[in-house]
Write a protein that holds these residues in place. Structure first.
Motif, PDB file in Angstrom:
ATOM      1  N   ALA A 136      -1.196   4.330 -12.753  1.00  0.00           N
ATOM      2  CA  ALA A 136      -1.129   3.344 -13.777  1.00  0.00           C
ATOM      3  C   ALA A 136       0.289   2.738 -14.222  1.00  0.00           C
ATOM      4  O   ALA A 136       0.229   1.539 -14.720  1.00  0.00           O
ATOM      5  N   ALA A 137       1.406   3.316 -13.509  1.00  0.00           N
ATOM      6  CA  ALA A 137       2.765   2.891 -13.682  1.00  0.00           C
ATOM      7  C   ALA A 137       2.896   1.598 -12.808  1.00  0.00           C
ATOM      8  O   ALA A 137       3.473   0.566 -13.201  1.00  0.00           O
ATOM      9  N   ALA A 158      -4.332  14.118 -11.402  1.00  0.00           N
ATOM     10  CA  ALA A 158      -3.731  13.586 -12.568  1.00  0.00           C
ATOM     11  C   ALA A 158      -2.564  12.905 -12.261  1.00  0.00           C
ATOM     12  O   ALA A 158      -1.982  11.917 -12.781  1.00  0.00           O
ATOM     13  N   TYR A 159      -1.547  13.574 -11.366  1.00  0.00           N
ATOM     14  CA  TYR A 159      -0.098  13.064 -11.218  1.00  0.00           C
ATOM     15  C   TYR A 159      -0.525  11.585 -10.350  1.00  0.00           C
ATOM     16  O   TYR A 159       0.479  10.729 -10.675  1.00  0.00           O
ATOM     17  N   THR A 160      -1.265  11.571  -9.502  1.00  0.00           N
ATOM     18  CA  THR A 160      -1.468  10.220  -8.810  1.00  0.00           C
ATOM     19  C   THR A 160      -1.935   9.076  -9.750  1.00  0.00           C
ATOM     20  O   THR A 160      -1.440   8.031  -9.616  1.00  0.00           O
ATOM     21  N   ARG A 199       0.917  -1.079  -0.009  1.00  0.00           N
ATOM     22  CA  ARG A 199       0.102   0.008   0.045  1.00  0.00           C
ATOM     23  C   ARG A 199       0.843   1.378   0.282  1.00  0.00           C
ATOM     24  O   ARG A 199       1.536   1.639   1.054  1.00  0.00           O
ATOM     25  N   LEU A 200       0.856   1.736  -1.007  1.00  0.00           N
ATOM     26  CA  LEU A 200       1.822   2.907  -1.277  1.00  0.00           C
ATOM     27  C   LEU A 200       1.299   4.190  -1.251  1.00  0.00           C
ATOM     28  O   LEU A 200       0.367   4.527  -2.012  1.00  0.00           O
ATOM     29  N   ALA A 201       1.770   5.136  -0.430  1.00  0.00           N
ATOM     30  CA  ALA A 201       1.371   6.357  -0.097  1.00  0.00           C
ATOM     31  C   ALA A 201       2.231   7.177  -1.003  1.00  0.00           C
ATOM     32  O   ALA A 201       3.379   7.504  -1.045  1.00  0.00           O
ATOM     33  N   PHE A 202       1.515   7.811  -1.963  1.00  0.00           N
ATOM     34  CA  PHE A 202       2.176   8.984  -2.852  1.00  0.00           C
ATOM     35  C   PHE A 202       2.072  10.284  -2.672  1.00  0.00           C
ATOM     36  O   PHE A 202       0.939  10.658  -2.296  1.00  0.00           O
ATOM     37  N   VAL A 203       2.856  11.040  -2.756  1.00  0.00           N
ATOM     38  CA  VAL A 203       2.946  12.672  -2.117  1.00  0.00           C
ATOM     39  C   VAL A 203       3.136  13.283  -3.464  1.00  0.00           C
ATOM     40  O   VAL A 203       4.209  13.228  -4.157  1.00  0.00           O
ATOM     41  N   PRO A 204       2.140  13.912  -3.977  1.00  0.00           N
ATOM     42  CA  PRO A 204       2.206  14.506  -5.390  1.00  0.00           C
ATOM     43  C   PRO A 204       2.094  16.001  -5.428  1.00  0.00           C
ATOM     44  O   PRO A 204       1.921  16.726  -6.320  1.00  0.00           O
ATOM     45  N   TYR A 205       2.651  16.630  -4.268  1.00  0.00           N
ATOM     46  CA  TYR A 205       2.554  18.145  -3.849  1.00  0.00           C
ATOM     47  C   TYR A 205       3.554  18.806  -4.748  1.00  0.00           C
ATOM     48  O   TYR A 205       3.482  20.156  -4.909  1.00  0.00           O
ATOM     49  N   ALA A 206       4.552  18.217  -5.543  1.00  0.00           N
ATOM     50  CA  ALA A 206       5.329  18.897  -6.317  1.00  0.00           C
ATOM     51  C   ALA A 206       4.841  19.351  -7.581  1.00  0.00           C
ATOM     52  O   ALA A 206       5.334  20.495  -8.344  1.00  0.00           O
TER      53      ALA A 206
END
Length: 242
Positions: A53-54, A46-48, A33-40
């Motif tokens: 997808a990858a 859309a970033y998430t 379960r990966l927490a992705f931090v898209p704040y950059a």
């Protein structure tokens, strides 16, 4: 520490994370379960979706940390964290604002696998001072996560002898940094990364890295080079990292 610090997430002619996908999936726990931090980046959804997808075809569940009402609680419920690239100043400002700067630093210190790419790799160093990014916002401090005691310069570019551009080269800018601060800088070229496991560290990937230290010429580090000695660095910043 259990860190995978990528210079870049997208390689020319390849899909998102494709150039390092085997390394990434081997690094992350099975069915993580990966927490992705898209704040950059500005568009978090859309970033998430791009990261999802990858990685989801490899059995990794991706959840954007912005999707949780309490990002710190979302981090605590995850098996690993990935901080993506974009603008490092915007990213760091958001980490302070959400409380994730302290939460991620503590979680990674307790062994949570931490993956960064570009700006996310910048966050693993002690300060923001060796980013390539424009300061589009002003974070409360330049102090980042300090997961490693040395600086990193992702997307390191070698001087082009045929170029007519008269601005500073990346090497000149890092030399200026070392004139003011006594701390090594690891330049990661496109397609390279740093792997840290406990007290061991090595550079890897498709291209060599470049190490800058005060008072010495830059040194080339072939893929597979052991750089564990850098983990014992005692950095000295000559002015406050503010």
């Amino acid at each position: 520490m259990n860190l995978l610090l990528l210079s870049n997430s997208t390689q020319h002619g390849r899909g998102y994370l494709e150039h390092a996908l085997d390394t990434v999936t081997a690094f992350l726990p099975e069915r993580a379960r990966l927490a992705f931090v898209p704040y950059a980046l500005a568009d978090h959804d859309a970033y998430t979706a791009r990261v999802r997808a990858a990685l989801e075809p490899a059995g990794i569940t991706v959840r954007g940390i912005h999707e949780d009402a309490d990002p710190v609680a979302g981090l605590a419920a995850s098996d690993a964290v990935f901080i993506g690239g974009g603008n490092s100043f915007r990213l760091l400002s958001a980490l302070y604002r959400t409380g994730l700067r302290e939460a991620v630093r503590e979680a990674a210190g307790d062994g949570l696998p931490y993956m960064g790419a570009s700006a996310g790799t910048n966050m693993a160093a002690p300060t923001l001072r060796t980013t390539n990014d424009m300061p589009i916002v002003q974070p409360p401090s330049f102090e980042t996560l300090g997961l490693v005691p040395f600086q990193i310069n992702p997307h390191y570019l070698d001087p082009d002898p045929a170029s007519t551009h008269k601005g500073e080269t990346r090497e000149e800018r890092l030399t200026e940094f070392l004139e003011e601060n006594d701390v090594p800088v690891l330049g990661l070229r496109e397609g390279s990364w740093l792997r840290v496991e406990g007290n061991r560290a090595r550079v890897d990937g498709a291209r060599p890295a470049r190490l800058f230290t005060r008072g010495a010429p830059p040194r080339e580090l072939a893929a597979g080079s052991d750089v564990s000695g850098l983990l014992a660095t005692a950095p000295r910043f000559d002015t406050p990292a503010r």
